[in-house]
Design a protein around this motif. Structure first.
Motif, PDB file in Angstrom:
ATOM      1  N   ARG A 125      -8.150   3.255   8.061  1.00  0.00           N
ATOM      2  CA  ARG A 125      -8.236   3.358   6.602  1.00  0.00           C
ATOM      3  C   ARG A 125      -7.219   2.429   5.937  1.00  0.00           C
ATOM      4  NH1 ARG A 125     -10.910   8.032   4.443  1.00  0.00           N
ATOM      5  NH2 ARG A 125     -12.346   8.751   6.047  1.00  0.00           N
ATOM      6  N   VAL A 126      -6.002   2.398   6.485  1.00  0.00           N
ATOM      7  CA  VAL A 126      -4.956   1.523   5.941  1.00  0.00           C
ATOM      8  C   VAL A 126      -5.414   0.071   5.966  1.00  0.00           C
ATOM      9  CG1 VAL A 126      -2.660   0.558   6.411  1.00  0.00           C
ATOM     10  CG2 VAL A 126      -3.001   3.037   6.402  1.00  0.00           C
ATOM     11  N   ARG A 127      -5.935  -0.369   7.114  1.00  0.00           N
ATOM     12  CA  ARG A 127      -6.365  -1.765   7.242  1.00  0.00           C
ATOM     13  C   ARG A 127      -7.564  -2.067   6.334  1.00  0.00           C
ATOM     14  NH1 ARG A 127      -3.523  -4.511  10.625  1.00  0.00           N
ATOM     15  NH2 ARG A 127      -2.448  -3.541  12.404  1.00  0.00           N
ATOM     16  N   ALA A 128      -8.475  -1.110   6.208  1.00  0.00           N
ATOM     17  CA  ALA A 128      -9.654  -1.322   5.362  1.00  0.00           C
ATOM     18  C   ALA A 128      -9.255  -1.478   3.899  1.00  0.00           C
ATOM     19  CB  ALA A 128     -10.641  -0.165   5.522  1.00  0.00           C
ATOM     20  N   LEU A 174       0.856  -1.193   0.000  1.00  0.00           N
ATOM     21  CA  LEU A 174       0.000   0.000   0.000  1.00  0.00           C
ATOM     22  C   LEU A 174       0.883   1.231   0.000  1.00  0.00           C
ATOM     23  CD1 LEU A 174      -3.260   0.669   1.839  1.00  0.00           C
ATOM     24  CD2 LEU A 174      -1.382   2.201   2.357  1.00  0.00           C
ATOM     25  N   ILE A 175       0.369   2.327  -0.580  1.00  0.00           N
ATOM     26  CA  ILE A 175       1.105   3.594  -0.602  1.00  0.00           C
ATOM     27  C   ILE A 175       0.256   4.682   0.036  1.00  0.00           C
ATOM     28  CG2 ILE A 175       2.116   5.386  -2.079  1.00  0.00           C
ATOM     29  CD1 ILE A 175       2.678   3.164  -4.148  1.00  0.00           C
ATOM     30  N   LEU A 176       0.843   5.419   0.984  1.00  0.00           N
ATOM     31  CA  LEU A 176       0.246   6.633   1.541  1.00  0.00           C
ATOM     32  C   LEU A 176       0.920   7.800   0.832  1.00  0.00           C
ATOM     33  CD1 LEU A 176       0.217   5.735   5.352  1.00  0.00           C
ATOM     34  CD2 LEU A 176      -1.728   5.723   3.782  1.00  0.00           C
ATOM     35  N   LEU A 177       0.151   8.539   0.050  1.00  0.00           N
ATOM     36  CA  LEU A 177       0.714   9.513  -0.879  1.00  0.00           C
ATOM     37  C   LEU A 177       0.197  10.919  -0.608  1.00  0.00           C
ATOM     38  CD1 LEU A 177       2.286  10.189  -3.531  1.00  0.00           C
ATOM     39  CD2 LEU A 177       0.236   9.459  -4.781  1.00  0.00           C
ATOM     40  N   ASP A 178       1.111  11.827  -0.273  1.00  0.00           N
ATOM     41  CA  ASP A 178       0.739  13.226  -0.074  1.00  0.00           C
ATOM     42  C   ASP A 178       0.426  13.864  -1.426  1.00  0.00           C
ATOM     43  OD1 ASP A 178       0.318  15.626   1.259  1.00  0.00           O
ATOM     44  OD2 ASP A 178       2.393  16.258   1.037  1.00  0.00           O
ATOM     45  N   LEU A 179      -0.587  14.728  -1.445  1.00  0.00           N
ATOM     46  CA  LEU A 179      -0.981  15.376  -2.696  1.00  0.00           C
ATOM     47  C   LEU A 179       0.011  16.462  -3.099  1.00  0.00           C
ATOM     48  CD1 LEU A 179      -3.159  15.707  -4.929  1.00  0.00           C
ATOM     49  CD2 LEU A 179      -4.300  17.334  -3.430  1.00  0.00           C
ATOM     50  N   MET A 180       0.420  17.297  -2.129  1.00  0.00           N
ATOM     51  CA  MET A 180       1.299  18.424  -2.419  1.00  0.00           C
ATOM     52  C   MET A 180       2.745  18.027  -2.164  1.00  0.00           C
ATOM     53  SD  MET A 180      -0.948  20.623  -3.347  1.00  0.00           S
ATOM     54  CE  MET A 180      -0.072  22.180  -3.394  1.00  0.00           C
ATOM     55  N   LEU A 181       3.448  17.661  -3.220  1.00  0.00           N
ATOM     56  CA  LEU A 181       4.836  17.218  -3.111  1.00  0.00           C
ATOM     57  C   LEU A 181       5.750  18.103  -3.957  1.00  0.00           C
ATOM     58  CD1 LEU A 181       4.400  13.340  -3.497  1.00  0.00           C
ATOM     59  CD2 LEU A 181       5.095  14.530  -1.417  1.00  0.00           C
ATOM     60  N   PRO A 182       7.011  18.281  -3.520  1.00  0.00           N
ATOM     61  CA  PRO A 182       7.965  18.990  -4.386  1.00  0.00           C
ATOM     62  C   PRO A 182       8.322  18.140  -5.589  1.00  0.00           C
ATOM     63  CG  PRO A 182       9.073  18.090  -2.437  1.00  0.00           C
ATOM     64  CD  PRO A 182       7.596  17.855  -2.240  1.00  0.00           C
TER      65      PRO A 182
END
Length: 226
Positions: free
Chosen positions: A114-117, A48-56
């Motif tokens: 949320r991660v587990r779901a 799984l990936i947790l991805l921030d929307l605002m990235l440099p």
């Protein structure tokens, strides 16, 4: 031990998420920008990936689009993390293939739920019947492969589960709330537009076969044999 890749440019927040993931028994990886996050996703193939929307550098939406557009990473579920909570931002996130969306600030408990779901949804076993055919649409449930007129269609794990849910209940009308419970696995606090966004994306990917997904105005959706 499942691997979770965190792509977050706020160092303190990234390390805090890593800490809670370790506490919950996950193997976390941390990347601090879009380019290194994309490289790490391709290298490690996380669960799984947790991805921030605002990235440099490369924005989170572009990272997600690139991941979902590649056969080797398309099946990796993505949860978007962002300080933006407007509907348009949620829609954009879902349109590029995100499986879920969490708005900052969030509690560690909410994030872990949320991660587990999402991991539970993506890891559920396919039914034993190996081939499901509806006109030109063929679903190979053992390989999690979808083809239309012989051409493979790349779907996210959420799109695949939504399609399976509709196809296995062909002819039956399902409300948006029922689909939220069945596909996403928890309440979206009444935000049924999540379903509409995914249905639109699914129809687009399926092309003419997407016309089998019928809208029942004011209620939900059903899938009909051609």
């Amino acid at each position: 031990m499942q691997t979770v890749l965190v792509i977050e440019d706020e160092k303190d927040l990234g390390e805090l998420i890593v800490f809670h993931l370790e506490k919950e028994g996950f193997h976390p990886l941390l990347a601090c920008d879009g380019t290194s996050g994309l490289h790490e996703a391709r290298r490690s193939k996380p669960d799984l990936i947790l991805l921030d929307l605002m990235l440099p550098g490369i924005m989170g939406t572009e990272v997600c689009r690139l991941l979902k557009g590649s056969e080797e990473t398309a099946s990796i579920p993505v949860i978007m993390l962002t300080a933006k909570g407007e509907e348009i931002d949620r829609v954009v996130g879902f349109e590029v293939g995100a499986d879920d969306y969490v708005v900052k600030p969030f509690s560690s408990r909410e994030l872990m739920l949320r991660v587990r779901a999402v991991l539970r949804r993506s890891g559920e076993q396919a039914p034993k019947a190996s081939i499901l055919t509806m006109g030109e649409l063929v679903i190979d449930t053992e390989r999690h492969m979808v083809t239309v007129s012989g051409e493979e269609v790349l779907l996210t794990s959420t799109e695949y589960k939504l399609l399976m849910n509709l196809a296995q209940r062909a002819g039956r009308v399902q409300s948006r709330e029922t689909l939220l419970q069945s596909v996403w696995g928890y309440n979206y606090f009444g935000d049924t537009r999540t379903v509409d966004t995914h249905i639109t994306r699914l129809r687009t990917k399926l092309g003419e076969a997407g016309e089998m997904i019928k809208t029942i105005r004011g209620f939900g959706y059903k899938m009909e044999q051609p």
